[in-house]
Scaffold this motif. Sequence first.
Motif, mmCIF file in Angstrom:
data_model
loop_
_atom_site.group_PDB
_atom_site.id
_atom_site.type_symbol
_atom_site.label_atom_id
_atom_site.label_comp_id
_atom_site.label_asym_id
_atom_site.label_seq_id
_atom_site.Cartn_x
_atom_site.Cartn_y
_atom_site.Cartn_z
ATOM 1 N N TYR A 1 -59.928 64.695 -36.208
ATOM 2 C CA TYR A 1 -59.675 65.016 -37.551
ATOM 3 C C TYR A 1 -59.060 66.491 -37.672
ATOM 4 C CZ TYR A 1 -61.188 66.851 -42.112
ATOM 5 O OH TYR A 1 -60.823 67.550 -43.210
ATOM 6 N N ALA A 2 -58.282 66.739 -38.646
ATOM 7 C CA ALA A 2 -58.002 68.458 -39.188
ATOM 8 C C ALA A 2 -57.308 67.741 -40.982
ATOM 9 C CB ALA A 2 -56.252 68.637 -38.757
ATOM 10 N N SER A 3 -58.029 68.702 -41.809
ATOM 11 C CA SER A 3 -57.012 69.307 -43.001
ATOM 12 C C SER A 3 -56.164 69.806 -43.304
ATOM 13 C CB SER A 3 -58.576 70.204 -43.257
ATOM 14 O OG SER A 3 -58.189 71.530 -42.872
ATOM 15 N N GLY A 4 -54.936 70.086 -42.574
ATOM 16 C CA GLY A 4 -54.190 70.557 -43.348
ATOM 17 C C GLY A 4 -53.804 71.423 -44.377
ATOM 18 N N CYS A 5 -54.623 71.407 -45.485
ATOM 19 C CA CYS A 5 -54.719 72.206 -46.364
ATOM 20 C C CYS A 5 -56.434 72.917 -46.210
ATOM 21 C CB CYS A 5 -54.574 71.332 -47.962
ATOM 22 S SG CYS A 5 -53.245 70.406 -47.730
ATOM 23 N N VAL A 6 -56.515 73.396 -46.911
ATOM 24 C CA VAL A 6 -57.799 74.131 -47.053
ATOM 25 C C VAL A 6 -59.127 73.710 -47.951
ATOM 26 C CG1 VAL A 6 -59.456 75.986 -47.499
ATOM 27 C CG2 VAL A 6 -57.194 76.886 -46.240
ATOM 28 N N GLY B 1 -50.163 71.455 -55.071
ATOM 29 C CA GLY B 1 -50.025 72.831 -53.813
ATOM 30 C C GLY B 1 -48.955 72.259 -52.808
ATOM 31 N N TYR B 2 -49.305 72.366 -51.976
ATOM 32 C CA TYR B 2 -47.924 72.319 -50.703
ATOM 33 C C TYR B 2 -48.717 70.417 -49.899
ATOM 34 C CZ TYR B 2 -46.425 76.999 -50.617
ATOM 35 O OH TYR B 2 -45.689 77.710 -50.747
ATOM 36 N N GLN B 3 -49.478 69.860 -50.760
ATOM 37 C CA GLN B 3 -50.018 68.251 -50.242
ATOM 38 C C GLN B 3 -48.804 67.850 -49.686
ATOM 39 O OE1 GLN B 3 -52.356 66.163 -52.288
ATOM 40 N NE2 GLN B 3 -53.889 67.655 -53.075
ATOM 41 N N THR B 4 -47.491 67.712 -50.959
ATOM 42 C CA THR B 4 -46.444 67.414 -50.254
ATOM 43 C C THR B 4 -45.521 67.055 -49.384
ATOM 44 O OG1 THR B 4 -45.813 66.313 -53.104
ATOM 45 C CG2 THR B 4 -43.678 66.042 -51.156
ATOM 46 N N ASP B 5 -45.661 68.813 -48.480
ATOM 47 C CA ASP B 5 -45.112 69.930 -47.794
ATOM 48 C C ASP B 5 -45.567 68.820 -46.358
ATOM 49 O OD1 ASP B 5 -42.559 70.639 -49.125
ATOM 50 O OD2 ASP B 5 -44.242 72.413 -48.958
ATOM 51 N N SER C 1 -56.052 72.073 -53.511
ATOM 52 C CA SER C 1 -54.987 72.243 -54.454
ATOM 53 C C SER C 1 -54.300 72.940 -53.630
ATOM 54 C CB SER C 1 -55.396 73.531 -55.200
ATOM 55 O OG SER C 1 -56.064 74.437 -53.861
ATOM 56 N N CYS C 2 -54.387 72.886 -51.825
ATOM 57 C CA CYS C 2 -53.137 73.523 -50.877
ATOM 58 C C CYS C 2 -52.365 74.724 -51.266
ATOM 59 C CB CYS C 2 -52.551 71.995 -50.959
ATOM 60 S SG CYS C 2 -51.597 72.048 -48.899
ATOM 61 N N ALA C 3 -53.326 75.456 -51.336
ATOM 62 C CA ALA C 3 -52.476 76.497 -52.554
ATOM 63 C C ALA C 3 -51.363 77.378 -50.799
ATOM 64 C CB ALA C 3 -53.403 77.964 -53.147
ATOM 65 N N THR C 4 -51.873 76.990 -49.475
ATOM 66 C CA THR C 4 -50.969 77.907 -48.965
ATOM 67 C C THR C 4 -50.627 76.501 -47.328
ATOM 68 O OG1 THR C 4 -53.696 78.253 -47.347
ATOM 69 C CG2 THR C 4 -52.531 79.872 -48.863
ATOM 70 N N LYS C 5 -50.363 76.570 -46.628
ATOM 71 C CA LYS C 5 -49.966 76.248 -45.755
ATOM 72 C C LYS C 5 -50.401 76.493 -43.943
ATOM 73 C CE LYS C 5 -45.519 74.647 -46.871
ATOM 74 N NZ LYS C 5 -44.034 75.218 -46.581
#
Length: 803
Positions: free
Chosen positions: A474-479, A526-530, A482-486
């Motif tokens: 598992y890895a979260s990818g986003c904190v 946020g950056y979820q699409t990225d 809202s995924c405001a950062t990468k």
Amino acid sequence: MSHCKPWKWSLSFIFILSFLFTSTISTNQELQFPCKPPQHNSYPFCDTSLPIQARAESLVSFLTLEEKIKQLSDNASSILRLGIPAYEWWSESLHGIAKNGPGINFNGTISSATSFPQVILTTASFNRSLWRSIASAIAVEARAMYNVGQAGLTFWAPNVNIFRDPRWGRGQETPGEDPMVASVYAVEYVRGFQGGSVLASAHADTDKSILTSDDDDAELMLSACCKHVTAYDLEDWGSFTRYNFNAVITNQDFEDTYQPPFRSCVEQGKASCLMCSYNAVNGIPACAREDLLQRTRVEWGFKGYIASDCDAVATIYEYQKYSRSPEDAVADALGAGMDINCGTYLLRHTQSALEQGKVQEKDIDRALVNLFSVLIRLGLFDGDPKKGKFGKLGPKDVCTLKHRELALEAAKEGIVLLKNNDKFLPLAKRSISSLAIIGPLANQTELGGGYTGIPCEPRSIVDGMQRYVKKTTYASGCVDVSCATKAGFSEALSVAKESELVVIVVGLDLSQETEDHDRRSLLLPGYQTDLVNSIASVSKKPVILVLTGGGPLDVSFAKEDPRIASILWIGYPGETGGKALAEILFGDHNPGGRLPVTWYPESFTKVPMSDMNMRADTSRGYPGRTYRFYTGERVYGFGYGLSYSKFSYKLLSAPPTTLSLLSTGSTELDSFSKRARRSAYGINHVQIDDMKHYCDSLRFPFEILVTNNGEMEGGHVVMLFSGSPKVLERSGRSPEKQLIGFERIETVPYVGVKVRMMVDPCEDLSIVNEDGKRVLALGNHSLMIMQQYGEDFELRHIVSIIL
């Protein structure tokens, strides 16, 4: 119902009252329940042989004016001299016993309750019996909690407002955008919750007569409340909030979209409560609209109590500026027909309103008779509840295996498969050496959505996958969502590169959509699409995309990307969601859910959320709303949902190609037909009110054979639509199509299943005209079935009916 309130000090006051009430009850055993012998059971209102109305009126006659006023809040005060304990009206049960509201606490013998999927996902199953079974299971757990002093008997659910705008933060709580589906859901929930049909089979000694009665005065297991009357579907958008918003609605939209679920809730569901909303309707606050509230009693035959949303009486004066003073707001609400105020506004201002002559004591008496009538029907004045029909329920009946299995079945039936390139799913068991689960929600156990309690045995999506693939990383990818950062991208990319297969879990949670908070965008936050694109670019195989949340998302990028093999929407699946998703991905369950809402492109956000019109208006570039009237592009349409199987339809029982309004042989109906009026659309029509005595004679059966042509057994939803004469469709005032029937069936490979639906032309082929009257247009009507072609759906014309 709302737990977020504009007057926080008022909310605090409610909880202080609740604490004092709980403390008093725990230390004063004499006030455990009303009519307790030997001191307090001789009053007429304790006489179970008397009619409900007479008992309620008797009780009110014993009260002083001060005592009466103290009953007008959700936290009703005790009446010591009559042996009546305090009572908290506010408990919540939207998709399981919820923490919202002071009537519920999990700090006793029962520390958790079954968390079923959020309503929008359960609705996607299009399974009536499932909806009722869930409501019945919740009722069993609620009554069990009441028996140990951890809940009330009156619950403020279901939410049956129409999911009109995809940005609405509370759309997740509703049965979706279609008024017919919302109406059916309302009926099934209320009947299951108030009658407890599960209890009938679980306890052989239960009096089953109370579980099936259509009598408005019949005994109740619990009280359900259909909310929020009406046209409530905006939290906070632009300069508008739910507290100050004025919903401007045409008569046509009012009758054919906003009101049907509430009418069905009363007329068919026999709900014992309705809740009026914060917003105004055409300039008058909903809780102050006498025509709106009294109509439920006069036209629909409602017998129950009407509650305000929390502090909605205060909004009449403070936010809507409709009343000139707090006393006027109290007078407006009581005069309109509201019976109880969630909050303290009536406690604080009713006495002065009486002194100023703005409120009459008879208005208070009327409200109290409605309130006490419901409590009497609940058996609260029949002696010790623990010796009654439901007294045996307790901790053993909460979080049972049966209920958790029902929650699992609901999640599996509701999950929608949106894309499945080259039959990428289901995955082959034991053939995957390593699996990566990536996303901020993938390892979360809080997947219930709004109005959730404390789940019995919550498990994450990662937990579910590990049952099939031991090497799951598992890895979260986003904190967070809202995924405001990468910041977490590098770890996620590393995990993806090292795994044979990748599942990405993104979407929405309550930080993005909830009560008091609407969305501004339909794109992934946020950056979820990225994140999705980055993972897809390094994955060894095409990835599986899992979407959470209740509101529609514009995932056009993923729909067209071959690197993304499959897309599934899991909504808020509740405590069993991780297991449900895993069973679908690995082929232990064949997906059959269908979207209960239209998924719009991001461009739809240009449409003002405050525009309540359902129908499109090309003159101002307005595209309309919901599948019935929307004219723009769709990401996914209402009713969309793939399966691992393919299904074919064969018409078995053809309806008549011509229905004569003279078929009854009635001279009176002949007269109606001859004076059928010519509408503005250039078409003749007959008003349904003129035909209501003859509608039954026009009903006909529609029967088809559905065959599963795949290798897997599974559920399938049959959806029957009607279409109006073309001249009406071209006018834009009539729905292009309208769902008139649905049925979920279970199928096995290569075996046909007969599906039979009754079509009522007066209901199913009629429309609402601009005056708000239901009419039956004469001309060529269509019956259509939604059928899958490849990975798209089209309406297949079955038969034309000429009226």
